[in-house]
Write a protein that holds these residues in place. Sequence first.
Motif, PDB file in Angstrom:
ATOM      1  N   LEU A  43      95.904  25.273  -6.020  1.00 37.43           N
ATOM      2  CA  LEU A  43      95.606  24.447  -7.192  1.00 37.43           C
ATOM      3  C   LEU A  43      94.276  24.806  -7.830  1.00 37.43           C
ATOM      4  O   LEU A  43      94.117  24.724  -9.049  1.00 37.43           O
ATOM      5  CB  LEU A  43      95.611  22.966  -6.790  1.00 37.43           C
ATOM      6  CG  LEU A  43      96.965  22.372  -6.393  1.00 37.43           C
ATOM      7  CD1 LEU A  43      96.790  20.946  -5.904  1.00 37.43           C
ATOM      8  CD2 LEU A  43      97.934  22.402  -7.560  1.00 37.43           C
ATOM      9  N   LEU A  44      93.308  25.209  -7.021  1.00 36.17           N
ATOM     10  CA  LEU A  44      91.997  25.549  -7.563  1.00 36.17           C
ATOM     11  C   LEU A  44      92.005  26.848  -8.354  1.00 36.17           C
ATOM     12  O   LEU A  44      91.154  27.051  -9.221  1.00 36.17           O
ATOM     13  CB  LEU A  44      90.971  25.647  -6.419  1.00 36.17           C
ATOM     14  CG  LEU A  44      90.558  24.323  -5.786  1.00 36.17           C
ATOM     15  CD1 LEU A  44      89.688  24.571  -4.566  1.00 36.17           C
ATOM     16  CD2 LEU A  44      89.822  23.439  -6.783  1.00 36.17           C
ATOM     17  N   LYS A  45      92.924  27.761  -8.041  1.00 30.80           N
ATOM     18  CA  LYS A  45      93.093  29.030  -8.772  1.00 30.80           C
ATOM     19  C   LYS A  45      91.769  29.793  -8.827  1.00 30.80           C
ATOM     20  O   LYS A  45      91.206  30.174  -7.811  1.00 30.80           O
ATOM     21  CB  LYS A  45      93.630  28.749 -10.174  1.00 30.80           C
ATOM     22  CG  LYS A  45      94.982  28.069 -10.189  1.00 30.80           C
ATOM     23  CD  LYS A  45      95.431  27.786 -11.604  1.00 30.80           C
ATOM     24  CE  LYS A  45      96.757  27.037 -11.617  1.00 30.80           C
ATOM     25  NZ  LYS A  45      97.184  26.674 -12.990  1.00 30.80           N
ATOM     26  N   ASN A  46      91.246  30.002 -10.042  1.00 35.50           N
ATOM     27  CA  ASN A  46      90.034  30.801 -10.207  1.00 35.50           C
ATOM     28  C   ASN A  46      88.782  30.100  -9.698  1.00 35.50           C
ATOM     29  O   ASN A  46      87.746  30.738  -9.500  1.00 35.50           O
ATOM     30  CB  ASN A  46      89.835  31.162 -11.689  1.00 35.50           C
ATOM     31  CG  ASN A  46      90.974  32.004 -12.225  1.00 35.50           C
ATOM     32  OD1 ASN A  46      91.595  32.766 -11.480  1.00 35.50           O
ATOM     33  ND2 ASN A  46      91.270  31.869 -13.519  1.00 35.50           N
ATOM     34  N   ASN A  47      88.850  28.774  -9.507  1.00 34.11           N
ATOM     35  CA  ASN A  47      87.680  28.026  -9.035  1.00 34.11           C
ATOM     36  C   ASN A  47      87.504  28.105  -7.526  1.00 34.11           C
ATOM     37  O   ASN A  47      86.511  27.604  -6.998  1.00 34.11           O
ATOM     38  CB  ASN A  47      87.795  26.550  -9.431  1.00 34.11           C
ATOM     39  CG  ASN A  47      87.644  26.369 -10.920  1.00 34.11           C
ATOM     40  OD1 ASN A  47      87.060  27.198 -11.594  1.00 34.11           O
ATOM     41  ND2 ASN A  47      88.195  25.289 -11.452  1.00 34.11           N
ATOM     42  N   TYR A  48      88.476  28.712  -6.839  1.00 32.50           N
ATOM     43  CA  TYR A  48      88.407  28.720  -5.373  1.00 32.50           C
ATOM     44  C   TYR A  48      87.353  29.708  -4.884  1.00 32.50           C
ATOM     45  O   TYR A  48      87.245  30.832  -5.377  1.00 32.50           O
ATOM     46  CB  TYR A  48      89.768  29.094  -4.781  1.00 32.50           C
ATOM     47  CG  TYR A  48      89.705  29.282  -3.281  1.00 32.50           C
ATOM     48  CD1 TYR A  48      89.637  28.187  -2.436  1.00 32.50           C
ATOM     49  CD2 TYR A  48      89.674  30.564  -2.723  1.00 32.50           C
ATOM     50  CE1 TYR A  48      89.555  28.348  -1.063  1.00 32.50           C
ATOM     51  CE2 TYR A  48      89.605  30.735  -1.361  1.00 32.50           C
ATOM     52  CZ  TYR A  48      89.536  29.624  -0.533  1.00 32.50           C
ATOM     53  OH  TYR A  48      89.454  29.790   0.815  1.00 32.50           O
ATOM     54  N   PHE A  49      86.557  29.248  -3.932  1.00 32.68           N
ATOM     55  CA  PHE A  49      85.696  30.130  -3.170  1.00 32.68           C
ATOM     56  C   PHE A  49      85.683  29.620  -1.739  1.00 32.68           C
ATOM     57  O   PHE A  49      86.131  28.511  -1.457  1.00 32.68           O
ATOM     58  CB  PHE A  49      84.273  30.191  -3.752  1.00 32.68           C
ATOM     59  CG  PHE A  49      83.605  28.852  -3.859  1.00 32.68           C
ATOM     60  CD1 PHE A  49      82.857  28.347  -2.815  1.00 32.68           C
ATOM     61  CD2 PHE A  49      83.725  28.094  -5.018  1.00 32.68           C
ATOM     62  CE1 PHE A  49      82.244  27.115  -2.907  1.00 32.68           C
ATOM     63  CE2 PHE A  49      83.116  26.863  -5.114  1.00 32.68           C
ATOM     64  CZ  PHE A  49      82.372  26.365  -4.060  1.00 32.68           C
ATOM     65  N   LYS A  50      85.208  30.409  -0.839  1.00 29.51           N
ATOM     66  CA  LYS A  50      85.322  30.104   0.579  1.00 29.51           C
ATOM     67  C   LYS A  50      84.651  28.771   0.909  1.00 29.51           C
ATOM     68  O   LYS A  50      83.458  28.587   0.678  1.00 29.51           O
ATOM     69  CB  LYS A  50      84.689  31.227   1.399  1.00 29.51           C
ATOM     70  CG  LYS A  50      85.011  31.138   2.885  1.00 29.51           C
ATOM     71  CD  LYS A  50      84.524  32.368   3.623  1.00 29.51           C
ATOM     72  CE  LYS A  50      84.906  32.300   5.095  1.00 29.51           C
ATOM     73  NZ  LYS A  50      84.433  33.501   5.836  1.00 29.51           N
ATOM     74  N   GLY A  51      85.424  27.848   1.439  1.00 32.12           N
ATOM     75  CA  GLY A  51      84.915  26.530   1.824  1.00 32.12           C
ATOM     76  C   GLY A  51      85.019  25.471   0.750  1.00 32.12           C
ATOM     77  O   GLY A  51      84.625  24.329   0.983  1.00 32.12           O
ATOM     78  N   SER A  52      85.544  25.812  -0.435  1.00 32.74           N
ATOM     79  CA  SER A  52      85.597  24.833  -1.526  1.00 32.74           C
ATOM     80  C   SER A  52      86.648  23.750  -1.298  1.00 32.74           C
ATOM     81  O   SER A  52      86.592  22.706  -1.946  1.00 32.74           O
ATOM     82  CB  SER A  52      85.874  25.544  -2.850  1.00 32.74           C
ATOM     83  OG  SER A  52      87.104  26.249  -2.800  1.00 32.74           O
ATOM     84  N   SER A 106      93.619  13.020  -3.233  1.00 32.20           N
ATOM     85  CA  SER A 106      92.990  14.329  -3.018  1.00 32.20           C
ATOM     86  C   SER A 106      93.593  15.392  -3.928  1.00 32.20           C
ATOM     87  O   SER A 106      92.864  16.263  -4.434  1.00 32.20           O
ATOM     88  CB  SER A 106      93.132  14.738  -1.547  1.00 32.20           C
ATOM     89  OG  SER A 106      94.495  14.738  -1.147  1.00 32.20           O
ATOM     90  N   ILE A 107      94.904  15.326  -4.184  1.00 28.34           N
ATOM     91  CA  ILE A 107      95.539  16.294  -5.074  1.00 28.34           C
ATOM     92  C   ILE A 107      95.036  16.117  -6.511  1.00 28.34           C
ATOM     93  O   ILE A 107      94.706  17.092  -7.206  1.00 28.34           O
ATOM     94  CB  ILE A 107      97.072  16.154  -5.022  1.00 28.34           C
ATOM     95  CG1 ILE A 107      97.618  16.753  -3.737  1.00 28.34           C
ATOM     96  CG2 ILE A 107      97.728  16.826  -6.219  1.00 28.34           C
ATOM     97  CD1 ILE A 107      97.510  18.254  -3.654  1.00 28.34           C
ATOM     98  N   LEU A 108      94.974  14.871  -6.975  1.00 29.51           N
ATOM     99  CA  LEU A 108      94.502  14.626  -8.340  1.00 29.51           C
ATOM    100  C   LEU A 108      93.046  15.058  -8.520  1.00 29.51           C
ATOM    101  O   LEU A 108      92.681  15.627  -9.551  1.00 29.51           O
ATOM    102  CB  LEU A 108      94.662  13.149  -8.690  1.00 29.51           C
ATOM    103  CG  LEU A 108      96.099  12.665  -8.912  1.00 29.51           C
ATOM    104  CD1 LEU A 108      96.130  11.165  -9.164  1.00 29.51           C
ATOM    105  CD2 LEU A 108      96.740  13.407 -10.073  1.00 29.51           C
TER     106      LEU A 108
END
Length: 225
Positions: free
Chosen positions: A61-70, A214-216
């Motif tokens: 869901l985070l797509k491009n915003n994902y980084f390790k531990g996010s 948490s999903i929202l």
Amino acid sequence: MMSNLFSIFDPSTNILFLSINWLSTIMGFMFMPYLFWLIPNRHYYFWYYTLKKLHDEFKTLLKNNYFKGSTFIFISMFTFILFNNLLGLFPYIFTSTSHLTLSLSMSLPLWLSFMIYGWLNNTNHMFLHMIPQGTPSILMPFMVLIETISNIIRPGTLAVRLTANMIAGHLLMTLLSNNGIMLPMYLTSILILLQILLMILESAVAIIQSYVISILMTLYSSEVN
């Protein structure tokens, strides 16, 4: 009658002016020693599998915003809400998630931090997000107003959703149990069966609501970039 009914959600138990009922919010730590056993048990494997699935879903869901531990913050929110929802089903344990004080204090700071980050780092994207693609020019001012209002009320809707769902089931079970004394024996057995079914339903609601919140919140964070 109504004051007595809603008094089950009143955090009035206190010792030396300290509200003891709110200590139920940290009772989830009583279950943590299972994670530190030398030989993992079935509870550990089930919980690890659940958190791994949540991590994979939040990462998608985070797509491009994902980084390790996010994803840890959203998994922690899921765990905290789940523990408090389930503990509130036990007798004489205060349901802290049935109060806007707790639910709003979780949703508002997170939403506010996402908004501050988005407006400071991706201002153009935040402006573009207010106008859906293909909107006619004459409707753009109205769409900006509607999107702004819907964005502002997001933390409130998250908090009210959690609080209302927790209150509704508890009130229904309380109403049914208060009438059990005056019922004949054959109706009492039916009432007990209904209470068991309601308890199963409330357990499902407790899990679903923690997942939905948490999903929202994950979706809201993915929109700022």
